[in-house]
Design a protein around this motif. Structure first.
Motif, PDB file in Angstrom:
ATOM      1  N   UNK A  19       0.698  -1.215   0.057  1.00  0.00           N
ATOM      2  CA  UNK A  19      -0.067  -0.002   0.165  1.00  0.00           C
ATOM      3  C   UNK A  19       0.882   1.142  -0.055  1.00  0.00           C
ATOM      4  N   UNK A  20       1.885   1.059   0.894  1.00  0.00           N
ATOM      5  CA  UNK A  20       2.860   2.422   0.824  1.00  0.00           C
ATOM      6  C   UNK A  20       3.462   2.704  -0.624  1.00  0.00           C
ATOM      7  N   UNK A  21       3.753   1.551  -1.261  1.00  0.00           N
ATOM      8  CA  UNK A  21       4.480   1.736  -2.657  1.00  0.00           C
ATOM      9  C   UNK A  21       3.527   2.329  -3.736  1.00  0.00           C
ATOM     10  N   UNK A  22       2.244   1.964  -3.403  1.00  0.00           N
ATOM     11  CA  UNK A  22       1.148   2.323  -4.215  1.00  0.00           C
ATOM     12  C   UNK A  22       0.888   4.096  -4.003  1.00  0.00           C
ATOM     13  N   UNK A  23       1.011   4.363  -2.502  1.00  0.00           N
ATOM     14  CA  UNK A  23       0.693   5.949  -2.141  1.00  0.00           C
ATOM     15  C   UNK A  23       1.775   6.538  -2.407  1.00  0.00           C
ATOM     16  N   UNK A  24       3.189   6.027  -2.574  1.00  0.00           N
ATOM     17  CA  UNK A  24       4.238   6.762  -2.902  1.00  0.00           C
ATOM     18  C   UNK A  24       4.276   7.276  -4.428  1.00  0.00           C
ATOM     19  N   UNK A  25       3.845   6.399  -5.257  1.00  0.00           N
ATOM     20  CA  UNK A  25       3.611   6.527  -6.591  1.00  0.00           C
ATOM     21  C   UNK A  25       2.361   7.698  -6.876  1.00  0.00           C
ATOM     22  N   UNK A  26       1.546   7.336  -5.876  1.00  0.00           N
ATOM     23  CA  UNK A  26       0.429   8.476  -6.128  1.00  0.00           C
ATOM     24  C   UNK A  26       0.747   9.772  -5.675  1.00  0.00           C
ATOM     25  N   UNK A  27       1.583   9.847  -4.880  1.00  0.00           N
ATOM     26  CA  UNK A  27       2.056  11.250  -4.294  1.00  0.00           C
ATOM     27  C   UNK A  27       2.622  11.989  -5.568  1.00  0.00           C
ATOM     28  N   UNK A  28       3.338  11.507  -6.427  1.00  0.00           N
ATOM     29  CA  UNK A  28       4.143  11.950  -7.275  1.00  0.00           C
ATOM     30  C   UNK A  28       3.020  12.250  -8.427  1.00  0.00           C
ATOM     31  N   UNK A  30      -0.528  12.724  -8.047  1.00  0.00           N
ATOM     32  CA  UNK A  30      -1.621  13.539  -7.495  1.00  0.00           C
ATOM     33  C   UNK A  30      -1.075  14.259  -6.200  1.00  0.00           C
ATOM     34  N   UNK A  31      -0.448  15.542  -6.486  1.00  0.00           N
ATOM     35  CA  UNK A  31       0.108  16.155  -5.430  1.00  0.00           C
ATOM     36  C   UNK A  31      -1.058  16.947  -4.769  1.00  0.00           C
ATOM     37  N   UNK A  32      -2.369  17.050  -5.313  1.00  0.00           N
ATOM     38  CA  UNK A  32      -3.222  17.680  -4.760  1.00  0.00           C
ATOM     39  C   UNK A  32      -3.860  16.963  -3.182  1.00  0.00           C
ATOM     40  N   UNK A  33      -3.455  15.514  -3.395  1.00  0.00           N
ATOM     41  CA  UNK A  33      -4.106  14.694  -2.378  1.00  0.00           C
ATOM     42  C   UNK A  33      -2.964  14.453  -1.341  1.00  0.00           C
ATOM     43  N   UNK A  34      -2.009  15.358  -1.319  1.00  0.00           N
ATOM     44  CA  UNK A  34      -0.700  15.029  -0.416  1.00  0.00           C
ATOM     45  C   UNK A  34      -0.996  14.812   0.893  1.00  0.00           C
ATOM     46  N   UNK A  35      -2.146  15.389   1.636  1.00  0.00           N
ATOM     47  CA  UNK A  35      -2.466  15.326   2.912  1.00  0.00           C
ATOM     48  C   UNK A  35      -2.899  13.736   3.312  1.00  0.00           C
ATOM     49  N   UNK A  36      -3.909  13.622   2.433  1.00  0.00           N
ATOM     50  CA  UNK A  36      -4.338  11.923   2.604  1.00  0.00           C
ATOM     51  C   UNK A  36      -3.291  11.106   2.380  1.00  0.00           C
ATOM     52  N   UNK A  37      -2.440  11.251   1.416  1.00  0.00           N
ATOM     53  CA  UNK A  37      -1.411  10.168   1.043  1.00  0.00           C
ATOM     54  C   UNK A  37      -0.397  10.421   2.239  1.00  0.00           C
ATOM     55  N   UNK A  38       0.142  11.617   2.886  1.00  0.00           N
ATOM     56  CA  UNK A  38       0.859  11.373   3.994  1.00  0.00           C
ATOM     57  C   UNK A  38       0.439  10.721   5.138  1.00  0.00           C
ATOM     58  N   UNK A  39      -0.776  10.755   5.569  1.00  0.00           N
ATOM     59  CA  UNK A  39      -1.481   9.971   6.615  1.00  0.00           C
ATOM     60  C   UNK A  39      -1.372   8.639   6.137  1.00  0.00           C
ATOM     61  N   UNK A  40      -1.595   8.224   5.002  1.00  0.00           N
ATOM     62  CA  UNK A  40      -1.307   6.607   4.843  1.00  0.00           C
ATOM     63  C   UNK A  40       0.140   6.311   4.909  1.00  0.00           C
ATOM     64  N   UNK A  41       0.966   7.081   4.480  1.00  0.00           N
ATOM     65  CA  UNK A  41       2.462   6.544   4.580  1.00  0.00           C
ATOM     66  C   UNK A  41       2.995   6.884   6.120  1.00  0.00           C
ATOM     67  N   UNK A  42       2.407   7.425   6.827  1.00  0.00           N
ATOM     68  CA  UNK A  42       2.701   7.720   8.077  1.00  0.00           C
ATOM     69  C   UNK A  42       2.169   6.413   9.315  1.00  0.00           C
TER      70      UNK A  42
END
Length: 181
Positions: A19-28, A30-42
């Motif tokens: 899941x982290x791998x997917x969200x790391x890719x998504x961060x690049x 879709x930067x507009x969802x950075x807050x949600x992505x960062x919560x998942x990565x944490x």
């Protein structure tokens, strides 16, 4: 996942890594969802106790190769396989990949195998294992390139087959050692 599905902590951590791998890719992407992505990565991985690796006692080492039934073909094969594994420390993949010509008997008896990283390894054999291997090779009557440990049909044993046979014989050996195995 652990409670409802019965997954282990290791399974949970492996899935979290995916899941982290997917969200790391998504961060690049879709930067507009950075807050949600960062919560998942944490989300931290869950800690777990690692099982301690134990060793067999001398009695258990003797009981394990003695467990297979010597009156059956599979029992004789398993006895040789277990004795060879205990004496040489070969991995299951090394055991299952052995061919009949990988065994050298007589003075300076050895078993030759290919280990991890395609490293060639030659391991000396003691007299009791030499005797077992000699009688097994005579009974096996295989050609040089045939698998040393095979099924009745002559196919190479799989890792799962070896694990299943080891489980059966470990239970029998445990009964002989008063449940110690």
């Amino acid at each position: 996942m652990e409670v409802e599905r019965g997954n282990s902590t290791r399974t949970r951590n492996v899935r979290l890594t995916a899941i982290r791998s997917l969200f790391s890719y998504a961060a690049l992407q879709h930067p507009e969802h950075a807050l949600l992505i960062q919560r998942v990565l944490d989300i931290p991985p869950k800690r777990f106790d690692k099982r301690t690796v134990t060793f067999l006692t001398a009695g258990e080492v003797d009981a394990l190769p003695a467990a297979p039934d010597p009156n059956r073909w599979e029992g004789r094969r398993d006895k040789v396989m277990l004795a060879l594994a205990v004496q040489t420390g070969l991995r299951v993949s090394e055991l299952t990949s052995l061919n009949c010509d990988d065994i050298t008997l007589g003075d300076g008896a050895t078993v030759r195998c290919e280990g991890k990283g395609r490293k060639q390894r030659t391991v000396p054999l003691d007299r009791p294992v030499q005797k077992l291997l000699g009688s097994w090779l005579n009974e096996r009557a295989g050609h040089r390139c045939d698998p040393l440990f095979c099924t009745r049909a002559g196919r190479r044993l799989s890792r799962d087959a070896v694990a299943q046979r080891l489980s059966v014989h470990a239970q029998a050996a445990a009964r002989a050692c008063d449940g110690a195995l």
